[in-house]
Scaffold this active site. Structure first.
Site, short mmCIF file in Angstrom:
data_model
loop_
_atom_site.label_atom_id
_atom_site.label_comp_id
_atom_site.label_asym_id
_atom_site.label_seq_id
_atom_site.Cartn_x
_atom_site.Cartn_y
_atom_site.Cartn_z
N ASN A 72 -30.51 3.75 -10.41
CA ASN A 72 -31.93 3.81 -10.81
C ASN A 72 -32.52 5.21 -10.63
O ASN A 72 -33.69 5.44 -10.94
CB ASN A 72 -32.76 2.76 -10.07
CG ASN A 72 -32.86 3.05 -8.57
OD1 ASN A 72 -32.35 4.06 -8.09
ND2 ASN A 72 -33.53 2.16 -7.85
N TYR A 128 -31.70 -2.24 8.42
CA TYR A 128 -30.71 -1.58 7.55
C TYR A 128 -29.32 -2.19 7.79
O TYR A 128 -28.66 -2.67 6.86
CB TYR A 128 -30.70 -0.07 7.81
CG TYR A 128 -29.49 0.61 7.25
CD1 TYR A 128 -29.27 0.65 5.88
CD2 TYR A 128 -28.53 1.20 8.08
CE1 TYR A 128 -28.13 1.26 5.36
CE2 TYR A 128 -27.41 1.82 7.56
CZ TYR A 128 -27.20 1.84 6.20
OH TYR A 128 -26.08 2.44 5.70
N LYS A 175 -26.98 -4.82 5.32
CA LYS A 175 -25.59 -4.56 4.92
C LYS A 175 -24.70 -5.71 5.38
O LYS A 175 -23.80 -6.15 4.65
CB LYS A 175 -25.12 -3.23 5.53
CG LYS A 175 -25.76 -2.01 4.90
CD LYS A 175 -25.11 -1.67 3.57
CE LYS A 175 -25.66 -0.41 2.94
NZ LYS A 175 -24.97 -0.05 1.69
N ARG A 220 -21.45 11.24 17.90
CA ARG A 220 -21.16 10.53 16.65
C ARG A 220 -19.79 10.95 16.13
O ARG A 220 -19.27 12.02 16.48
CB ARG A 220 -22.20 10.88 15.57
CG ARG A 220 -23.61 10.39 15.87
CD ARG A 220 -23.71 8.88 15.75
NE ARG A 220 -25.06 8.41 16.02
CZ ARG A 220 -25.52 8.12 17.24
NH1 ARG A 220 -24.75 8.26 18.31
NH2 ARG A 220 -26.75 7.68 17.40
N1 UFG Z 1 -30.32 14.13 15.37
C1 UFG Z 1 -31.02 15.14 15.99
N2 UFG Z 1 -31.83 15.91 15.21
C2 UFG Z 1 -31.98 15.73 13.88
C3 UFG Z 1 -31.26 14.71 13.25
C4 UFG Z 1 -30.45 13.91 14.03
O1 UFG Z 1 -30.92 15.32 17.19
O2 UFG Z 1 -32.75 16.49 13.24
C5 UFG Z 1 -29.40 13.32 16.18
C6 UFG Z 1 -29.71 11.84 16.12
O3 UFG Z 1 -30.64 11.51 17.11
C7 UFG Z 1 -28.32 11.25 16.35
C8 UFG Z 1 -27.38 12.26 15.70
O4 UFG Z 1 -28.12 13.46 15.61
O5 UFG Z 1 -28.06 11.20 17.71
C9 UFG Z 1 -26.92 11.86 14.33
O6 UFG Z 1 -28.06 11.50 13.56
P1 UFG Z 1 -28.01 11.25 11.99
O7 UFG Z 1 -29.41 10.92 11.56
O8 UFG Z 1 -27.34 12.39 11.33
O9 UFG Z 1 -27.06 10.01 11.84
P2 UFG Z 1 -27.17 8.56 12.50
O10 UFG Z 1 -26.01 8.47 13.44
O11 UFG Z 1 -28.49 8.25 13.04
O12 UFG Z 1 -27.04 7.65 11.21
C10 UFG Z 1 -25.84 7.45 10.53
C11 UFG Z 1 -26.12 7.15 9.07
C12 UFG Z 1 -26.88 5.85 8.95
C13 UFG Z 1 -26.13 4.78 9.68
C14 UFG Z 1 -25.88 5.18 11.10
C15 UFG Z 1 -25.08 4.18 11.84
O13 UFG Z 1 -26.88 8.18 8.48
O14 UFG Z 1 -27.01 5.50 7.58
O15 UFG Z 1 -25.18 6.40 11.13
O16 UFG Z 1 -25.32 4.32 13.19
F1 UFG Z 1 -26.83 3.62 9.69
#
Ligand code: UFG
Length: 324
Positions: free
Chosen positions: A32, A141, A145, A219
């Site tokens: 979309n 979210y 899923k 991560r």
């Molecule tokens: N983080 C920061 N600063 C930022 C962005 C992120 O410190 O500006 C930290 C977050 O707190 C986290 C880590 O970096 O600890 C990774 O964050 P992301 O947002 O890059 O990724 P997430 O682990 O939160 O999310 C990812 C996917 C989601 C999914 C999730 C599953 O993007 O779609 O993993 O846990 F749901």
């Protein structure tokens, strides 16, 4: 093979489309264009613009395309947004998915590779995380899923659907052509690279008092080319079921920032900020099943390489897919 791929204008969908086309497959992208980019759809693929929340366009697309299999990415994917507005996640990720499934059932298409997430597990205490762990999502979210996984599992049992659930950890990196361009950008690596590009003064670090060696969250960062290759393997093999996709190695936020500094050669100031609600301290994949059953091995497990590829793309596209 002829593949109907939803969400081909998004980050992971665009790269999977690229690799499928490279391998000589015929790809019809159904999208979309709400959050993706027309420019991110490989020109070798055919683009059909439509929204999965409307049952008719996908029925029509499925009838016309008569694909051998479906690869389903199209979804909302922001944990924080899902906490603000759960309904929009269930409507799009579950409701849209059910319309896709109905179209498959009607047209007799059996095979589907579904873009799922480690967020379906919630916050397990055991690391690394295997597919055998209980799925207890902590946000809408992940729940949306998981609910579509459940619908597909019943469709497997009752209707002969052949689903593969690919549960991604943290997607990152880029190819030469396609990379990460979200608005707003919430992900760590692109946000750090924005600082290196001079587009932000500092990157927020959400908490440094987690129970990890340096106090920042850990991560498992997995290159999107490796994710895309897992989809192709899942299409080629006679498999069904769930596979975790990660490298098996975790990196902390601080380690990611340091790696970005080394790769870009730019100083990256950080701004210590409060914890982001819902962030688990540590998520690391156990991907043995994907190695053994799919024959999948990450080609780019090295964080330095991942960041280099992301940096190459952001450097070449400082405004993402926008031309200015
Ligand atoms: N983080 C920061 N600063 C930022 C962005 C992120 O410190 O500006 C930290 C977050 O707190 C986290 C880590 O970096 O600890 C990774 O964050 P992301 O947002 O890059 O990724 P997430 O682990 O939160 O999310 C990812 C996917 C989601 C999914 C999730 C599953 O993007 O779609 O993993 O846990 F749901």
């Amino acid at each position: 093979m002829k593949i109907l791929l939803t969400g081909g204008s998004g980050y992971i969908g665009s790269v999977t489309t690229e690799l499928l086309c490279d391998d000589g497959h015929e790809v019809v992208v159904f999208d979309n264009l709400e959050r993706g980019h027309r420019e991110a759809v490989d020109p070798r693929a055919k683009l059909m613009v439509g929204d999965l929340r409307d049952p008719q366009p996908i029925r029509e697309a499925m009838r016309q395309a008569k694909p051998d299999a479906v690869v389903h990415f199209a979804a909302y994917a922001l944990v924080g947004e899902s906490m603000q507005d759960p309904h929009m996640y269930f409507e799009n990720n579950l409701g849209g998915g059910l319309n896709l499934l109905a179209a498959m059932l009607e047209s007799g298409v059996k095979k589907i590779i579904f873009s799922s997430t480690c967020a379906t597990y919630g916050q397990p205490e055991v690391m690394p995380m295997t597919e055998a762990l209980p799925q207890k999502p902590t946000n809408p979210y992940g729940e949306s899923k998981l609910m579509f996984e459940t619908a597909l599992r019943w469709a497997q049992e009752r209707n002969g659907i052949q689903p593969v659930f690919l549960r991604y950890f943290n997607a990152c990196g880029a190819t030469e052509k396609y990379g990460e361009d979200h608005d707003p950008e919430t992900h760590l690596i692109p946000n750090v690279l924005k600082v290196a590009l001079g587009q932000a003064p500092a990157v927020p670090v959400f908490g440094n008092d987690y129970p990890t060696p340096d106090g920042t969250c850990i991560r498992d960062y997995i290159h999107i080319v490796d994710l895309a290759r897992a989809h192709i393997l899942a299409l080629e093999k006679e498999v069904t079921g769930a596979f975790n996709l990660g490298t098996g190695t975790g990196f902390s936020v601080q380690q990611v920032v340091e790696t970005c500094q080394q790769v870009t050669g730019h100083e990256i100031p950080v701004a210590l900020s409060p914890r982001r609600p819902g962030d688990p301290a540590c998520l690391v994949a156990g991907a043995t099943k994907a190695h053994e059953v799919l024959g999948w091995q990450p080609r780019y497990p090295d964080l330095q390489t991942i960041v280099q590829h992301a940096w190459n793309w952001h450097h070449a596209h400082p405004h993402g897919y926008r031309k200015e």
